[in-house]
Design an enzyme around this catalytic site. Structure first.
Site, PDB file in Angstrom:
ATOM      1  N   SER A 288      -3.683   7.327  17.547  1.00 17.86           N
ATOM      2  CA  SER A 288      -2.912   6.274  18.214  1.00 17.86           C
ATOM      3  C   SER A 288      -2.862   5.007  17.366  1.00 17.86           C
ATOM      4  O   SER A 288      -1.804   4.389  17.195  1.00 17.86           O
ATOM      5  CB  SER A 288      -3.529   5.953  19.579  1.00 17.86           C
ATOM      6  OG  SER A 288      -3.416   7.039  20.464  1.00 17.86           O
TER       7      SER A 288
ATOM      8  N   ARG B 192       0.391   3.132  15.140  1.00 14.21           N
ATOM      9  CA  ARG B 192       0.725   1.736  15.406  1.00 14.21           C
ATOM     10  C   ARG B 192       0.506   0.863  14.183  1.00 14.21           C
ATOM     11  O   ARG B 192       1.278  -0.073  13.932  1.00 14.21           O
ATOM     12  CB  ARG B 192      -0.093   1.235  16.602  1.00 14.21           C
ATOM     13  CG  ARG B 192       0.388   1.837  17.934  1.00 14.21           C
ATOM     14  CD  ARG B 192      -0.700   1.755  19.011  1.00 14.21           C
ATOM     15  NE  ARG B 192      -0.219   2.169  20.323  1.00 14.21           N
ATOM     16  CZ  ARG B 192      -0.103   3.433  20.719  1.00 14.21           C
ATOM     17  NH1 ARG B 192      -0.415   4.416  19.882  1.00 14.21           N
ATOM     18  NH2 ARG B 192       0.321   3.713  21.942  1.00 14.21           N
TER      19      ARG B 192
ATOM     20  N   GLY C  43       5.172  13.459  19.559  1.00 14.25           N
ATOM     21  CA  GLY C  43       5.764  12.742  20.674  1.00 14.25           C
ATOM     22  C   GLY C  43       5.481  11.259  20.613  1.00 14.25           C
ATOM     23  O   GLY C  43       6.331  10.431  20.967  1.00 14.25           O
TER      24      GLY C  43
ATOM     25  N   ARG D 277      10.323  18.429  24.764  1.00 13.82           N
ATOM     26  CA  ARG D 277       9.626  17.405  25.551  1.00 13.82           C
ATOM     27  C   ARG D 277      10.598  16.339  26.049  1.00 13.82           C
ATOM     28  O   ARG D 277      11.483  15.894  25.316  1.00 13.82           O
ATOM     29  CB  ARG D 277       8.513  16.767  24.712  1.00 13.82           C
ATOM     30  CG  ARG D 277       7.462  17.772  24.307  1.00 13.82           C
ATOM     31  CD  ARG D 277       6.379  17.172  23.446  1.00 13.82           C
ATOM     32  NE  ARG D 277       5.571  16.216  24.192  1.00 13.82           N
ATOM     33  CZ  ARG D 277       4.548  15.545  23.672  1.00 13.82           C
ATOM     34  NH1 ARG D 277       4.229  15.737  22.397  1.00 13.82           N
ATOM     35  NH2 ARG D 277       3.863  14.696  24.401  1.00 13.82           N
TER      36      ARG D 277
ATOM     37  N   SER E 149       1.511   5.052  31.402  1.00 14.62           N
ATOM     38  CA  SER E 149       1.748   5.742  30.130  1.00 14.62           C
ATOM     39  C   SER E 149       1.658   4.742  28.997  1.00 14.62           C
ATOM     40  O   SER E 149       2.473   3.823  28.906  1.00 14.62           O
ATOM     41  CB  SER E 149       3.124   6.420  30.117  1.00 14.62           C
ATOM     42  OG  SER E 149       3.454   6.858  28.807  1.00 14.62           O
TER      43      SER E 149
ATOM     44  N   ASP F  33      -5.731  13.117  26.818  1.00 11.68           N
ATOM     45  CA  ASP F  33      -5.663  14.170  25.797  1.00 11.68           C
ATOM     46  C   ASP F  33      -6.876  15.090  25.810  1.00 11.68           C
ATOM     47  O   ASP F  33      -6.893  16.092  25.090  1.00 11.68           O
ATOM     48  CB  ASP F  33      -5.527  13.548  24.408  1.00 11.68           C
ATOM     49  CG  ASP F  33      -4.176  12.896  24.193  1.00 11.68           C
ATOM     50  OD1 ASP F  33      -3.186  13.391  24.763  1.00 11.68           O
ATOM     51  OD2 ASP F  33      -4.109  11.881  23.473  1.00 11.68           O
TER      52      ASP F  33
ATOM     53  N   ARG G 255      -4.369  20.596  20.487  1.00 10.90           N
ATOM     54  CA  ARG G 255      -5.572  20.384  21.298  1.00 10.90           C
ATOM     55  C   ARG G 255      -5.978  21.663  22.035  1.00 10.90           C
ATOM     56  O   ARG G 255      -7.169  21.941  22.212  1.00 10.90           O
ATOM     57  CB  ARG G 255      -5.369  19.225  22.256  1.00 10.90           C
ATOM     58  CG  ARG G 255      -5.072  17.921  21.532  1.00 10.90           C
ATOM     59  CD  ARG G 255      -5.206  16.687  22.401  1.00 10.90           C
ATOM     60  NE  ARG G 255      -4.583  15.542  21.752  1.00 10.90           N
ATOM     61  CZ  ARG G 255      -5.138  14.811  20.788  1.00 10.90           C
ATOM     62  NH1 ARG G 255      -6.349  15.118  20.353  1.00 10.90           N
ATOM     63  NH2 ARG G 255      -4.501  13.783  20.260  1.00 10.90           N
TER      64      ARG G 255
END
Length: 445
Positions: free
Chosen positions: A29, A33, A101, A129, A174, A326, A399
């Site tokens: 994540s 970013r 995603g 998705r 989210s 996750d 995962r």
């Protein structure tokens, strides 16, 4: 990128306990970013510890295509700079986001508020998705999106020439949708306001401050209200990426369920909005000790010492889901090995992951002899161990693949997965790392 030959793998009970000291790849994540904010900022940003998995490399390529300078200077070390807010350019070709995603949704936010045209696609899994919950609110900026039925990729976007600030309440918590709206708000004149019903991971808010944006976060009911002032002058700022707690989950659970094991995992990110799994495992009786707690790049970090434990069943509240969204497949493995009946509540979000992750997780454990069922959006698991012996369909879900291989380390007979290739999207080097601490994982016959 579409992948060719499959890579089946089998895991079995190791002859000896798992032992050793390891580090896991950088947080996915934060890595996404860091590249995006650095690519929007004026001046150089140096990033260390970047996850160099396929997903993050797609983000690096996309930011280059939009006019940012992004280059690798060494293992996990990257340098990036951008043209400043509003300075991105239309890409010359289609932006291929692979299996990511996160990259696709966040990039939609950047594209929406820039006066550019772009087309985005992904691999077969990503193209299935839904993107509607991102592109619908982004339309209020003035951007025009065109996508396949259900808002699925490929899609095109004509960004707004003069983006309008957003005021939006997320119907479902989210972090990806929130972050996409914040990224759009960066190039909108005025204040963008986002209300989330439950707190979600706040890496975007932390990084906005780190790069010089004016962002306010306040408690609001059961969630938070985030206010961002648009069109700031983002300045390059060095970023240290901690180890990904979602990746650490796999060696953690492996060490807990293989008798006699003791594994140390260094430099793991401990953002309180990401550590729901650690809290849950401790409620189950897991021996997880945090040592050398510190801060790196504005994020809390620590080393974890994990010792094999006799786990008991747990009832996980729905409101904990955003902090461990996750980690449910690997938590399901822990619950299968625990004493008693566990209930994991409020898992609707899992239905729109890389696979229908709720259905796929249920199939993974039941195929290997675990009694379990889905009740509405809850997953109920009867613990006591697992027989094993099945071949798990991973559905291009990294995962799920790692969770099944960890499960096989504690089942009566080996567990096989049909394809391990997609593990590299989030955890490059997973197989040799696990083998290095004693896990019995090998190519399937």
């Amino acid at each position: 990128m579409e992948h060719a030959a499959t890579l089946p793998q089998t895991s079995r009970r190791p002859a000896t306990p798992l032992t050793g000291t390891i580090t896991v790849p950088g947080d996915k994540s934060i890595s996404h970013r860091a590249l995006m904010f650095a690519g929007l900022a004026v001046g150089e940003t140096r990033i260390s510890g970047l996850l160099e998995g396929e997903d993050v490399l797609r983000t690096a390529a996309a930011m280059r295509a939009l006019g940012a300078t992004v280059e690798r200077t060494g293992p996990g070390a990257w340098r990036a700079s951008g043209p400043g807010i509003g300075g991105l350019q239309s890409p010359d070709d289609v932006l291929d986001m692979g299996n990511s995603g996160t990259a696709a949704r966040l990039l939609c936010g950047i594209l929406a508020s820039h006066d550019i045209f772009a087309v985005m696609t992904g691999d077969a899994s990503l193209r299935r998705r839904p993107m509607r919950r991102v592109i619908d609110p982004l339309g209020a900026t003035g951007a025009v999106f065109a996508a396949r039925e259900g808002g699925r990729l490929p899609l095109s976007v004509r960004g707004a020439a003069e983006a309008m600030p957003l005021s939006y309440r997320l119907p479902v918590a989210s972090a990806q949708v929130k972050s996409a709206l914040l990224l759009a708000g960066l190039n909108a004149r005025g204040i963008t306001e986002i209300e989330e019903p439950e707190p979600t991971r706040d890496h975007s808010e932390n990084m906005l401050r780190h790069f010089g944006a004016e962002v306010e976060v306040a408690a609001h009911g059961t969630g938070k209200l985030i206010r961002l002032r648009g069109q700031p002058e983002l300045r390059g700022a060095d970023v240290v990426v901690p180890g990904d707690p979602s990746s650490a989950a796999f060696p953690i659970v492996a060490a807990l369920i293989v008798p006699g094991s003791r594994v140390t995992i260094g430099g793991v990110g401990l953002n309180p909005l990401r550590t729901g799994l650690f809290l849950t495992l401790r409620e189950m009786g897991a021996a997880i000790e945090i040592v050398n707690a510190r801060e790196a790049g504005g994020e809390p970090v620590g080393d974890l010492i994990v010792t094999a434990s006799d786990l008991r069943a747990v009832d996980v509240p729905a409101e904990r889901a955003p902090s461990m969204i996750d980690e449910y497949p690997i938590l399901a493995v822990a619950c299968a090995m625990a004493r008693g009946s566990s209930r994991l509540r409020g898992l609707a979000e899992l239905r729109v992951k890389e696979s229908d992750r709720l259905a796929a997780t249920l199939a993974m454990i039941t195929a290997n002899g675990v009694k379990a069922q889905v009740d509405g959006d809850d997953l109920i698991i009867e613990g006591g161990g697992a027989r094993g012996g099945a071949t798990v369909a991973t559905h291009m879900d990294h995962r799920l693949a790692m969770s099944a291989l960890v499960m096989g380390l504690a089942t009566e007979t080996p567990v096989t997965i049909d394809d391990a290739r997609f593990i590299d999207t989030s955890f490059p080097g997973f197989l040799p790392l696990m083998r290095g601490i004693g896990a019995a994982i090998e190519a399937a016959a």
